[in-house]
Design a protein around this motif. Sequence first.
Motif, PDB file in Angstrom:
ATOM      1  N   UNK A  10       0.812  -1.205   0.000  1.00 10.78           N
ATOM      2  CA  UNK A  10       0.000   0.000   0.000  1.00 10.78           C
ATOM      3  C   UNK A  10       0.847   1.256   0.000  1.00 10.78           C
ATOM      4  N   UNK A  11       1.883   1.260   0.821  1.00 10.75           N
ATOM      5  CA  UNK A  11       2.784   2.418   0.863  1.00 10.75           C
ATOM      6  C   UNK A  11       3.435   2.612  -0.510  1.00 10.75           C
ATOM      7  N   UNK A  12       3.940   1.519  -1.053  1.00 11.11           N
ATOM      8  CA  UNK A  12       4.581   1.603  -2.370  1.00 11.11           C
ATOM      9  C   UNK A  12       3.606   2.132  -3.405  1.00 11.11           C
ATOM     10  N   UNK A  13       2.396   1.596  -3.384  1.00 10.33           N
ATOM     11  CA  UNK A  13       1.389   2.017  -4.349  1.00 10.33           C
ATOM     12  C   UNK A  13       1.045   3.488  -4.188  1.00 10.33           C
ATOM     13  N   UNK A  14       0.921   3.924  -2.936  1.00  6.43           N
ATOM     14  CA  UNK A  14       0.572   5.319  -2.692  1.00  6.43           C
ATOM     15  C   UNK A  14       1.660   6.245  -3.226  1.00  6.43           C
ATOM     16  N   UNK A  15       2.913   5.863  -3.004  1.00  2.00           N
ATOM     17  CA  UNK A  15       4.013   6.680  -3.522  1.00  2.00           C
ATOM     18  C   UNK A  15       3.930   6.764  -5.037  1.00  2.00           C
ATOM     19  N   UNK A  16       3.640   5.631  -5.627  1.00  3.35           N
ATOM     20  CA  UNK A  16       3.517   5.557  -7.076  1.00  3.35           C
ATOM     21  C   UNK A  16       2.432   6.518  -7.557  1.00  3.35           C
ATOM     22  N   UNK A  17       1.299   6.487  -6.852  1.00  2.00           N
ATOM     23  CA  UNK A  17       0.187   7.343  -7.257  1.00  2.00           C
ATOM     24  C   UNK A  17       0.568   8.808  -7.197  1.00  2.00           C
ATOM     25  N   UNK A  18       1.196   9.199  -6.103  1.00  2.00           N
ATOM     26  CA  UNK A  18       1.458  10.624  -5.937  1.00  2.00           C
ATOM     27  C   UNK A  18       2.664  11.079  -6.743  1.00  2.00           C
ATOM     28  N   UNK A  19       3.427  10.130  -7.176  1.00  3.19           N
ATOM     29  CA  UNK A  19       4.512  10.488  -8.090  1.00  3.19           C
ATOM     30  C   UNK A  19       3.931  10.761  -9.474  1.00  3.19           C
ATOM     31  N   UNK A  20       3.087   9.850  -9.953  1.00  4.09           N
ATOM     32  CA  UNK A  20       2.506  10.020 -11.280  1.00  4.09           C
ATOM     33  C   UNK A  20       1.429  11.084 -11.304  1.00  4.09           C
ATOM     34  N   UNK A  21       0.770  11.286 -10.179  1.00  2.19           N
ATOM     35  CA  UNK A  21      -0.314  12.239 -10.149  1.00  2.19           C
ATOM     36  C   UNK A  21      -1.599  11.669 -10.702  1.00  2.19           C
ATOM     37  N   UNK A  22      -1.568  10.428 -11.089  1.00  2.00           N
ATOM     38  CA  UNK A  22      -2.743   9.859 -11.732  1.00  2.00           C
ATOM     39  C   UNK A  22      -2.722   8.345 -11.590  1.00  2.00           C
ATOM     40  N   UNK A  23      -3.841   7.755 -11.282  1.00  4.21           N
ATOM     41  CA  UNK A  23      -3.894   6.295 -11.191  1.00  4.21           C
ATOM     42  C   UNK A  23      -4.933   5.767 -12.161  1.00  4.21           C
ATOM     43  N   UNK A  24      -4.510   4.849 -12.987  1.00  6.32           N
ATOM     44  CA  UNK A  24      -5.448   4.228 -13.912  1.00  6.32           C
ATOM     45  C   UNK A  24      -5.619   2.776 -13.527  1.00  6.32           C
ATOM     46  N   UNK A  25      -6.796   2.251 -13.790  1.00  9.96           N
ATOM     47  CA  UNK A  25      -7.071   0.870 -13.377  1.00  9.96           C
ATOM     48  C   UNK A  25      -6.220  -0.129 -14.148  1.00  9.96           C
ATOM     49  N   UNK A  26      -5.583   0.335 -15.197  1.00  7.22           N
ATOM     50  CA  UNK A  26      -4.735  -0.590 -15.936  1.00  7.22           C
ATOM     51  C   UNK A  26      -3.385  -0.747 -15.249  1.00  7.22           C
ATOM     52  N   UNK A  27      -2.782  -1.850 -15.444  1.00  7.25           N
ATOM     53  CA  UNK A  27      -1.391  -1.975 -15.019  1.00  7.25           C
ATOM     54  C   UNK A  27      -1.171  -2.770 -13.750  1.00  7.25           C
ATOM     55  N   UNK A  28      -2.193  -2.882 -12.897  1.00  6.74           N
ATOM     56  CA  UNK A  28      -1.964  -3.647 -11.666  1.00  6.74           C
ATOM     57  C   UNK A  28      -2.365  -5.092 -11.886  1.00  6.74           C
ATOM     58  N   UNK A  29      -1.716  -5.692 -12.834  1.00  6.57           N
ATOM     59  CA  UNK A  29      -2.156  -7.007 -13.283  1.00  6.57           C
ATOM     60  C   UNK A  29      -1.327  -8.109 -12.654  1.00  6.57           C
ATOM     61  N   UNK A  30      -1.675  -9.313 -13.030  1.00  2.00           N
ATOM     62  CA  UNK A  30      -0.926 -10.482 -12.588  1.00  2.00           C
ATOM     63  C   UNK A  30       0.540 -10.356 -13.007  1.00  2.00           C
TER      64      UNK A  30
END
Lengths: 273, 297, 264, 391, 357
Positions: free
Chosen positions: E239-259
């Motif tokens: 979750x921490x890693x993901x949150x950093x990712x989100x705030x770095x990109x400024x945008x989260x898309x439902x794509x990409x968090x795949x298997x």
Amino acid sequence: MTQSAALAQETQTLLAINNIEVVYDDVIQVLRGVSIDVPKGQIVTLLGPNGAGKSTTLKAISGLLKTEDGEVTRGDIHFVGERIDTASPERIVRNGLFQVMEGRRIVEDMTVIENLKLGAYTRRDSEVAADIEMVLDYFPRLRERTGLAGYLSGGEQQMLAIGRALMARPQMILLDEPSMGLSPLLVKEVFGIIEQINREQGITMLLVEQNANYALKVADYGYIMESGKIVLDGTRDELLANEDVKEFYLGGGNEERKSFKNLKSYKRRKRWL
Amino acid sequence: MNFELLLQLVINGLIVGLLYGVVGMCFVLVYKSTQIVNFAQGEFLLVGAWVCWALLVYLELPFLVGFLLSLAFMAVFGVALQMIVLRPMIGEPIISVIMVTIGLSIFFQSLVKWIFGVAPANYPPIFETQSVSIFGLNIELAYLLSTVIALFIMVGFYLFFKHSKHGLAMRATAFNQQVAQSLGISVKQVFAMSWGIAATVSATAGVVIGMVNGVSDSLSVMGIKVFPAVILGGLDSIVGAIVGGIIIGVLENLAEFFDSQYFHLGNMYDIAPFYVLLLILWFKPYGLFGTRDIERI
Amino acid sequence: MTDSILKVEHVSLAFGGVKALTDVSFEVPRGAVFSIIGPNGAGKTSMLNCISGRYRPQAGAIHFDGHDVTRLRPNDRADLGMGRTFQNLALFGHMSVLDNIMVGRHHLMKNNWLTGPLYWFSPAQKEELAHRREVEEIIDFLEISHVRKAVAGNLSYGLRKRVELARAMALKPKMILLDEPMAGMNLEEKEDMARYILDLNEEFGITVVMIEHDMGVVMDISHEVMVLDFGKKLISGDPDVVMADEHVKRAYLGLEDEQLQEAG
Amino acid sequence: EDAVFVGHLADMSGPTAFVGKQYADGVRDAMAYINQNGGISGTRLEFETIDYAYKVPQAIASYKKWVARKEMVAMQGWGTADTEALIAFAAKDQLPVFSASYSAHLTDPQGLNPKTKKPAPYNFFYGASYSDTCRGLVQWAAEDWKAKGGEGKPKFTHIGANHPYPNAPKAACAEYAEELGFEVMPPVVISMKPGDFKAQCLSLKSSGTDYGYIGNLGSSVLSLVKSCNTVGTEIQFMANIWGGDRQVFEAAGDGIKDYIFPTMTPFWDDPAPGMSLVKAVSRVSDPSGEQRRPHHYIRGVCSVYYMKEAMEWAKANGGITGENIKAGMYARKDWVPAGLEGVCLPATWAADDHRGVSQVNIYKGNYNGGDILIEPVSQMTLERRADWLGF
Amino acid sequence: MSSLAMRPCGDFRTSYKQDNTIFETGTIRALAVAFIALACSAPWVLDAYYLTLFIQISYLGIAALGLNILVGFTGQISLGHGAFFGFGAFASAWMNTQFNIPVVFCIPLAGFLTMGVGMMFGMPAARIKGLYLAIATLAAQFIIEDFFARAEWFSGGSAGSMAEPVSLFGFAFDTDESFYFIALFALVFMYLWGSNLMRSRDGRAFVAVRDHYLSAEIMGVKLNKYRLLSFGISSFYAGIGGALYAHYLGYVSAEGFTILMSVQFLAMVIIGGLGSVKGTLMGCVFMVLLPEVLEGGVGLMKQTEWGNIPQVVDGLAYLKEMAIGLVIILFLIFEPQGLAHRWQQIKNYWKCYPFAY
Ligand SMILES: Nc1ncnc2c1ncn2[C@@H]1O[C@H](COP(=O)(O)OP(=O)(O)OP(=O)(O)O)[C@@H](O)[C@H]1O
Ligand SMILES: Nc1ncnc2c1ncn2[C@@H]1O[C@H](COP(=O)(O)OP(=O)(O)OP(=O)(O)O)[C@@H](O)[C@H]1O
Ligand SMILES: [Mg+2]
Ligand SMILES: [Mg+2]
């Protein structure tokens, strides 16, 4: 066995270990130059304290060291004249050398019968069924156990492990502490069986044992290993007569057996492990 | 309730499920002898299907010849793969080996794409009639044949594991490679054999699916699709793989039925099996037919 | 009546058709060395498993130190002060010997996944070091300091047994269950082990329940012996009395009379 | 300065390579061709193509590398995932990104529509958005229904995976279909990976869908068509921009009938004046001139040429910088890049409205035993409704 | 966990405190501190490309450490880590936009929220083991992915959701240079946290559960608690890693968090070395740099004569992918225990040189 007969057989060495060194993980040296000869048809025993390297020696012979990141770095091992320290474990088994590993190591998710059948994996003849009967006769307790072998009691598993070795009908069996965890009655029986198959089927044995009393009773010759070296060897009678062996392995020798309760201080020995 | 639709969906599920079962059996075979979950399973299908396609289209061989040749090729392929890649891994931690199969999957997916391109291709028509009607549902003929093949393979596997010496050897190898070796079992041979068989059987499935849906790199998805089926049946049970496959197949279709008729949640066809999987595992932690681990001290 | 730390009442346990234990009852006096002997497959280990919570008996009750523990989970029994070792070694194979033993302290420590990682800024460091100190004492006591940092799985069989004992001792148990502590040891090592067992019994006051096949040891160090055969309790009592029993001699020891006298 | 750098992200080997490769070839060839023919009014167009295989982290790393090391002034991108990941960076770096992700929410640069989550001021694409294309198809369907003399309300179903790309036009299109008098059925989900879709086809059949919009691309479309044929449905399929081209017909074979799909450009053999330039561009990677490129290729060429002309404007108005290129995009109305007349549709971008194209060409295709026949059926022009901006 | 062999010959400890340290020697500690100091100056020395790679390494590395705690330390394989990573990203963005919580708080909160979700999906771990559990987590992966596409209120559905940059006292960390410090801090903090965890009570309990859960339970370790907790902590990291990712990109898309992402995390952990904190970072660096290095190689190829032939250039993409697969395979064949193991052996060799035995 008479002295002269033993001498005659000694010329026929079945297994010869020549000054081997074994290293684990590229760094941990466990055996430091071990030589052992096992003449055909005899029982040779290997005694020694915990961690001396007895099991390692057996694994070096049967080729199983490699599966544990161990390696024979010096010396060689010959079985029936063929060099085997570089051979694969299955090849060694096919040559007729079978190991009963320490700690039972039966296949837990198979039944007793399936385990016994597995013991005969390398055989091609059709007498497997008869041999299963033979083993079950040796260990009647196993006959009643129809579930998975993993649920057997410790001693039952040990019986199965020995029985499985018999199924292979090898020329030679390496036994790693066969009496471990067996009740006194069974220990006696197992050694009886060992002696019996040695005599009747002529199977040569290398026996690693902690129960020196019994081991020296059945063995023709013995080696004593400490810290990866052979420190003493001799015929059964020589060893039985040796004072140190008496004191450290047999318990008291001629005097009255000391009670475990009355040992007041620990013997402090320096061990280099 | 639309019973006709329901019936058709259930039949569809049964037949597709059997195919899942066939692929699932290959998983089980590899798992049973090596404890490895083969993530490159889908690529076996892929490679098999493309090779057969190439034989039929480029060399214009008759179907049966091309099919058998590709099976032979896959047997060699499986064994070779084992020898080159997986043999050095014998005795290493299982999870590392599983990762290697993931690497293999990446490798072969790209290789196949490179050789055959990313566009899907069709098999030349093989049967006179493409589909037959069962209870009003049209089913591709290839599927029906595959069910027959599946049953044969299944019985073969079952007998193999139950009665042959090699079956025992495989199980012993899976239990503990060191122990197996100490019994004179050649772990290498056992592995080669199971990978060879798995590759061959997968290829059969690959060809069937290719005939129905066309061959494309996405055939490899099948490898992931059958996971639920295999787990549901029990990782080490041949029968379980088939039953699990059928359950998943029917489940997907039932989910589609209820979703399209009543709930309208969308995507239930793909997702519902996973919910059910979790549910079933909760009550049967080793699937329906899997053997439980021996927990003893 | 003496104060008994463990009371086993009418315990029965079966696995499918196999009756491992049938209506076994016994009591272990506080501070005693209590041995369980019996032929292979008699149900000794199963009995220990019932006591330590691995198996739940189908019938009967087990009381430990005044608590009814029959339905407790194994980890809760550890909290109450029950430690044990295992017949088929059950060490944490990839951990160092030290960490193995430190796991024994688990239930005595308080730091958790939030405070532990804040090591320097929480009481965790102090706690860890305090327990480390006590663990070192156990290590010294059992003379395994030379393998303190070795990976437990690579040790030789005998050493692993000793580490297991250390781990069980680290629990600060009131009672310790030992399953064949001396299997696979030579005479000399058995003597050491017997010494350790006696010491932990006498000096630390820990009650010992032990399964052992070596009659010499059993006779010498136990206060009371119980014999199990085919899941049933055959006899229990003073070691000498038990050994003299005809049944025991025939079914278990296989000794002829002269041998028995010699041993006694 | 005599060179500017343009980064080019492409998926030629990943999950969308089916069409990604062709689009990327168009972009690549066009940029190379521009260079061979005088560049941007004399300034060389340096570019690098990276096949990021639809992996976002790699797209980001490449973007950063280009910004930091090559002083990139504009980027030619590709898919939904990477384009969206880069929106914020592009806005901050003031760097126009031309992509092939036609999501409508990229067309609202100032966030005028309250539904827009995040304005995308530096994103451009050539073509109608997915939503608008779908609206165009629905318009056609309404006409078609009337022409066929259909009775009652026709039924419309959205078919596609539960993923951002197929879902992008779902709500917008359904709303419009309702407006036009369709009965909108619950969407049918088929995965992006091909498989056996007989179950979904049975659903479609039982719901009596008349018009099905396909949101997916590539081989899953083929699977759908095949499965539905086996089951025996009578749906008029309408594909999105990526779902219809010669490849699809070739691969689907005889099963495909009267398949409707949109384009933003003519086809290879169409006699448009601008096609000669496209053919010249194509020779960059195919000197023999034998390849017949699909419309995705041509769309890639258009994308580059709009960028090129905006750059020319920028060069004339203060230099080729990201900001100026953006201004260049707004400088003209209803424009077609020089030389591509009849190929690219006239487009208009405005500071508050990035819906460049609002026209949809609709075609119908048949396989006909290997003789693929593609014929135009209609041309729809969409209003620039304010409530459709960014939706 | 330091072992005897890791210490230089002749280094004797005089207190348990010294013996318990996470840095094996004073030199290593000094080196670590120096390295961090050096790292702080990176934004002035390195360009955005390197910084972005580092930032990637940090958010992926944090998540990967979480997975290693689950897989390497507790022995539970998870194939759903990518989805948890995604959940963290959405959760942080959602809390920020929905409740106006400052981003600095959103990131840890997202960690805790993901932890909750992780524990929910970890519940089967109480009953399911081994590969069965692995596939159960695969189910989690698909269920959560489906949730992203479905839950408009949470993830923005197909439009995705936007994430504000991190800001502290009015300063927005919205450039690579500034965000780098956030990433560096998070990385160091989370790795120290992980190292400390492993040498304290709960960390040992995890390993005990992995090595022998039956005896761990008898030693007083609450089995189910720790099985669940390790899912929790691993998702917390994700979750921490993901949150950093989100705030770095400024945008989260439902794509990409795949298997595929989950598999990539698994690869990092296995290549780095199961059960090794250091190794995780090494594995992460390896997996992030591998495609970049190969891309560099491809770039070089393109500059040669061959670069003008499109067929070759297009083939390169596949070659690159194949190379990734191949490198993973070869790596594991030659180093099945991971980078941490090799590192150890190299150190052993040099530390005790010339007394190799
Ligand atoms: N796989 C291994 N890796 C590293 N060291 C090992 C390994 N196996 C054994 N050793 C070490 O080798 C030494 C000898 O072990 P071995 O098992 O051969 O002793 P043993 O004589 O059989 O003892 P025991 O009587 O206790 O069984 C021990 O110090 C042990 O720690
Ligand atoms: N989990 C189980 N499932 C099935 N049977 C079991 C299980 N545990 C024990 N048994 C059976 O119960 C009987 C008693 O086993 P137990 O291990 O208690 O014997 P034991 O007295 O410890 O023998 P040994 O001295 O050989 O260790 C054995 O026959 C064994 O096969
Ligand atoms: Mg040994
Ligand atoms: Mg027992």
